[in-house]
Enzyme design. Structure first.
Site, PDB file in Angstrom:
ATOM      1  N   HIS A 162      -7.584  21.259 -50.201  1.00 36.44           N
ATOM      2  CA  HIS A 162      -8.293  20.626 -49.321  1.00 36.44           C
ATOM      3  C   HIS A 162      -7.401  18.962 -48.519  1.00 36.44           C
ATOM      4  O   HIS A 162      -7.633  18.569 -48.042  1.00 36.44           O
ATOM      5  CB  HIS A 162      -9.604  19.728 -49.490  1.00 36.44           C
ATOM      6  CG  HIS A 162     -10.566  19.417 -48.719  1.00 36.44           C
ATOM      7  ND1 HIS A 162     -11.077  18.167 -48.711  1.00 36.44           N
ATOM      8  CD2 HIS A 162     -10.625  19.937 -47.355  1.00 36.44           C
ATOM      9  CE1 HIS A 162     -11.709  18.645 -47.240  1.00 36.44           C
ATOM     10  NE2 HIS A 162     -11.322  19.954 -46.575  1.00 36.44           N
ATOM     11  N   LYS A 164      -4.833  16.137 -47.232  1.00 37.98           N
ATOM     12  CA  LYS A 164      -4.485  16.106 -46.176  1.00 37.98           C
ATOM     13  C   LYS A 164      -2.839  14.559 -46.230  1.00 37.98           C
ATOM     14  O   LYS A 164      -3.715  13.985 -46.990  1.00 37.98           O
ATOM     15  CB  LYS A 164      -4.767  15.210 -44.959  1.00 37.98           C
ATOM     16  CG  LYS A 164      -5.877  16.686 -44.323  1.00 37.98           C
ATOM     17  CD  LYS A 164      -7.308  16.660 -45.010  1.00 37.98           C
ATOM     18  CE  LYS A 164      -8.596  18.361 -44.424  1.00 37.98           C
ATOM     19  NZ  LYS A 164      -9.573  17.923 -45.380  1.00 37.98           N
ATOM     20  N   ASP A 169      10.225  10.343 -44.901  1.00 41.83           N
ATOM     21  CA  ASP A 169      11.649   9.802 -45.675  1.00 41.83           C
ATOM     22  C   ASP A 169      10.843   8.892 -46.909  1.00 41.83           C
ATOM     23  O   ASP A 169      11.688   8.069 -47.258  1.00 41.83           O
ATOM     24  CB  ASP A 169      11.712   9.138 -44.333  1.00 41.83           C
ATOM     25  CG  ASP A 169      13.248   9.305 -43.811  1.00 41.83           C
ATOM     26  OD1 ASP A 169      13.353  10.229 -43.893  1.00 41.83           O
ATOM     27  OD2 ASP A 169      13.355   8.884 -42.570  1.00 41.83           O
ATOM     28  N   HIS A 410     -16.391  14.694 -38.760  1.00 39.61           N
ATOM     29  CA  HIS A 410     -15.356  15.503 -39.713  1.00 39.61           C
ATOM     30  C   HIS A 410     -14.737  13.971 -40.501  1.00 39.61           C
ATOM     31  O   HIS A 410     -14.078  13.616 -41.715  1.00 39.61           O
ATOM     32  CB  HIS A 410     -14.247  15.340 -39.188  1.00 39.61           C
ATOM     33  CG  HIS A 410     -13.460  16.453 -39.807  1.00 39.61           C
ATOM     34  ND1 HIS A 410     -12.118  16.590 -40.623  1.00 39.61           N
ATOM     35  CD2 HIS A 410     -13.820  18.060 -40.400  1.00 39.61           C
ATOM     36  CE1 HIS A 410     -11.996  17.341 -41.738  1.00 39.61           C
ATOM     37  NE2 HIS A 410     -12.830  17.660 -41.334  1.00 39.61           N
ATOM     38  N   LYS A 412     -14.675  10.799 -43.597  1.00 38.09           N
ATOM     39  CA  LYS A 412     -14.834  11.505 -45.122  1.00 38.09           C
ATOM     40  C   LYS A 412     -14.578   9.367 -45.986  1.00 38.09           C
ATOM     41  O   LYS A 412     -13.279   9.373 -46.160  1.00 38.09           O
ATOM     42  CB  LYS A 412     -14.305  12.597 -45.821  1.00 38.09           C
ATOM     43  CG  LYS A 412     -14.647  14.081 -45.232  1.00 38.09           C
ATOM     44  CD  LYS A 412     -13.631  14.634 -45.543  1.00 38.09           C
ATOM     45  CE  LYS A 412     -13.138  15.687 -45.573  1.00 38.09           C
ATOM     46  NZ  LYS A 412     -13.938  15.560 -43.715  1.00 38.09           N
ATOM     47  N   ASP A 417     -20.553  -2.781 -50.697  1.00 38.47           N
ATOM     48  CA  ASP A 417     -19.945  -4.783 -50.068  1.00 38.47           C
ATOM     49  C   ASP A 417     -18.767  -4.762 -49.277  1.00 38.47           C
ATOM     50  O   ASP A 417     -18.967  -4.420 -47.858  1.00 38.47           O
ATOM     51  CB  ASP A 417     -19.869  -5.229 -51.241  1.00 38.47           C
ATOM     52  CG  ASP A 417     -20.681  -4.771 -52.779  1.00 38.47           C
ATOM     53  OD1 ASP A 417     -21.744  -4.267 -52.242  1.00 38.47           O
ATOM     54  OD2 ASP A 417     -20.918  -4.512 -54.044  1.00 38.47           O
TER      55      ASP A 417
END
Length: 515
Positions: A162, A164, A169, A410, A412, A417
């Protein structure tokens, strides 16, 4: 017999990684445009990583496209989903053009969503400077054979990548929640996602590259060339089609929106103000998460420890929120200690997976009774685009979905604090905890915390979300604060009876470990 053979022979049925090991190319002071641009900036901030939040989908696309255009050494791209749509093909074209300049491109995709896309992927893989590999792939690429293999290898195929990451470079990394596709980049006419990435440059980009290498060379990853071949005519037709689409009116309109982005203009004017910190850390699960392994270094353990450290507030954003008994007890315990605990998730009407909402709904009452504040995103995203101008400087104004009629969450992320938080691919659900590999960024920085807090408040506000609570009779109710006057709703808002029935059924099925 199929399932039994899959259990007994799982390791032998999984295609082996026959690819030659390869690793991130070393950076140089002035080899590429990104070296020359970022070198002086990094020299002025030694030992620190720069970070810019990417809230708007147009900005997120622009960051990927511009870094690909400036790359002169390497592109390492790792995604769960890469849709074969306009934005997916435009970014694939950027990777191809970079390879034409001699840039080494490594593309790593999870195979569960790559079914039926072998032709364009093999075209990319056919370039001498591009290699495509698949995580935990099917031997059978399409048709009934693929379905039978899913049945036979169901237990092993249940583990997915999952992560991403977009790394250019070894200088720039984009890590967060977005996959590649229209709905992630504000380009869908139907529904777009609220999502969040971090654009990073500095020491932690090297860590992101090391994570990519660990996956690329792991036994779970297989070169696409081992799984299929392509003829020259297919290659020519695909390249011509992508080139024609890039010159189409639709592509021009989208690229005009990209070029008009405030973030793009600020970048060209060199007026972006990143947050600099030595307390930014890129993290990932290991490439393989096996039952019985030590989970101490998995993201589930790191997330749990971070939340347990809350003293004043824990603000969570999770589109697929299935807390289970342990996380529910933790959140209620925090609220009982006087910590303000808030959660933004999808409503049933906005959630694209009714089963997940069914899993979440069984914990909703207990969380509310325990003092946790719950907000559920409205599917129409009323008022989106009005809240971005008042936030911190790094939260770009939200352009809103162009022509779309709906929205889904979508993002996450969570904030603990005043300064500690996380942005990445990790949902607060059992699948992220124990089945999928996940990736993200932990930080301890007031500036990034202010950006994330602004986004949380934007998402939890009445224009975008219903506040869930209990009425005087102890029944669930949803406050529509955007109505004039505000009103209480007594059933899952905007959800059809069929969708409510689906969620109810999944709530009572023993499927929570798969959600």
């Amino acid at each position: 017999m199929l399932v039994g053979s899959g259990l007994l022979l799982a390791d032998h049925l999984t295609p082996p990684n026959t690819g030659r090991p390869s690793y991130a190319l070393p950076v140089a002071d002035d080899h590429t445009a990104l070296d020359r641009e970022l070198g002086p900036l990094l020299a002025r901030n030694p030992g620190q990583t720069g970070a810019i939040t990417l809230v708007d989908g147009i900005d997120a696309f622009a960051a990927r496209a511009m870094s690909a255009r400036q790359a002169g050494r390497s592109l390492d791209l790792q995604y769960y989903i890469w849709h074969d749509d306009l934005t997916g093909r435009l970014l694939a074209r950027e990777a191809w053009l970079a390879a034409e300049r001699g840039v080494r491109v490594r593309l790593l995709l999870d195979d569960i969503n790559a079914g039926g896309k072998d032709t364009p992927l093999l075209v990319l893989d056919g370039h001498p400077d591009i290699e495509v590999r698949l995580y935990n792939p099917f031997r059978n690429r399409d048709g009934i054979a693929r379905l039978l293999e899913m049945l036979q290898r169901g237990f092993s195929l249940n583990h997915r990548m999952h992560n991403k990451a977009w790394i250019a470079d070894g200088r720039v990394a984009i890590v967060g929640g977005r996959n590649v596709g229209l709905e992630y980049f504000g380009a869908s006419d139907a529904s777009n996602f609220h999502d969040l990435d971090l654009l990073l440059f500095g020491p932690e980009v090297e860590r992101a590259s090391a994570i990519f290498d660990a996956f690329w060379n792991s036994e779970a990853v297989v070169p696409l060339s081992d799984l299929g071949t392509l003829g020259l005519d297919d290659i020519r037709a695909t390249v011509e089609a992508i080139g024609s689409e890039a010159r189409s009116a639709e592509a021009r309109r989208y690229m005009e929106r990209v070029e008009g982005s405030p973030t793009v203009r600020a970048y060209l004017q060199q007026s972006l103000a990143p947050h600099w910190s030595d307390r930014i850390r890129v993290v990932s699960d290991p490439p393989l998460k096996r039952p019985g392994d030590d989970t101490g270094d998995w993201l589930v353990g790191q997330v749990d420890r971070a939340l347990r450290g809350a003293r004043e507030a824990a603000l969570l954003v999770s589109p697929y929120f299935v807390p289970g008994e342990d996380t529910s007890d933790l959140l209620v315990a925090l609220a009982g200690r006087g910590v303000h605990v808030g959660v933004v998730t999808n409503s049933l009407a906005a959630n694209d997976v009714a089963a997940v909402h069914g899993g979440y709904s069984k914990y909703r009452r207990g969380l509310l009774e325990g003092g946790v504040h719950l907000y559920e995103l409205r599917p129409e995203a009323a008022g989106d685009g009005e809240g971005g101008g008042t936030g911190p400087s790094n939260v770009r104004p939200r352009t809103g979905p162009a022509g779309s009629s709906g929205a889904s969450l979508h993002t996450k992320a969570f904030l603990v604090d005043a300064s500690r938080g996380f942005i990445g691919s990790y949902n607060l659900d059992p699948r992220s905890a124990y089945l999928n590999t996940e990736m993200g960024v932990f930080f301890d920085d007031p500036g990034l915390a202010a950006d994330l807090r602004a986004e949380y408040l934007h998402l939890a506000g009445p224009a975008l979300s219903w506040k869930v609570g209990l009425d005087a009779d102890g029944d669930l109710a949803w406050l529509d604060g955007a109505a004039e006057p505000p009103r209480l709703l007594r059933a899952e808002p905007d959800a059809s009876r069929w969708r409510r029935l689906q969620a109810w059924a999944f709530r009572h099925l023993p499927l929570e470990s798969q959600l």
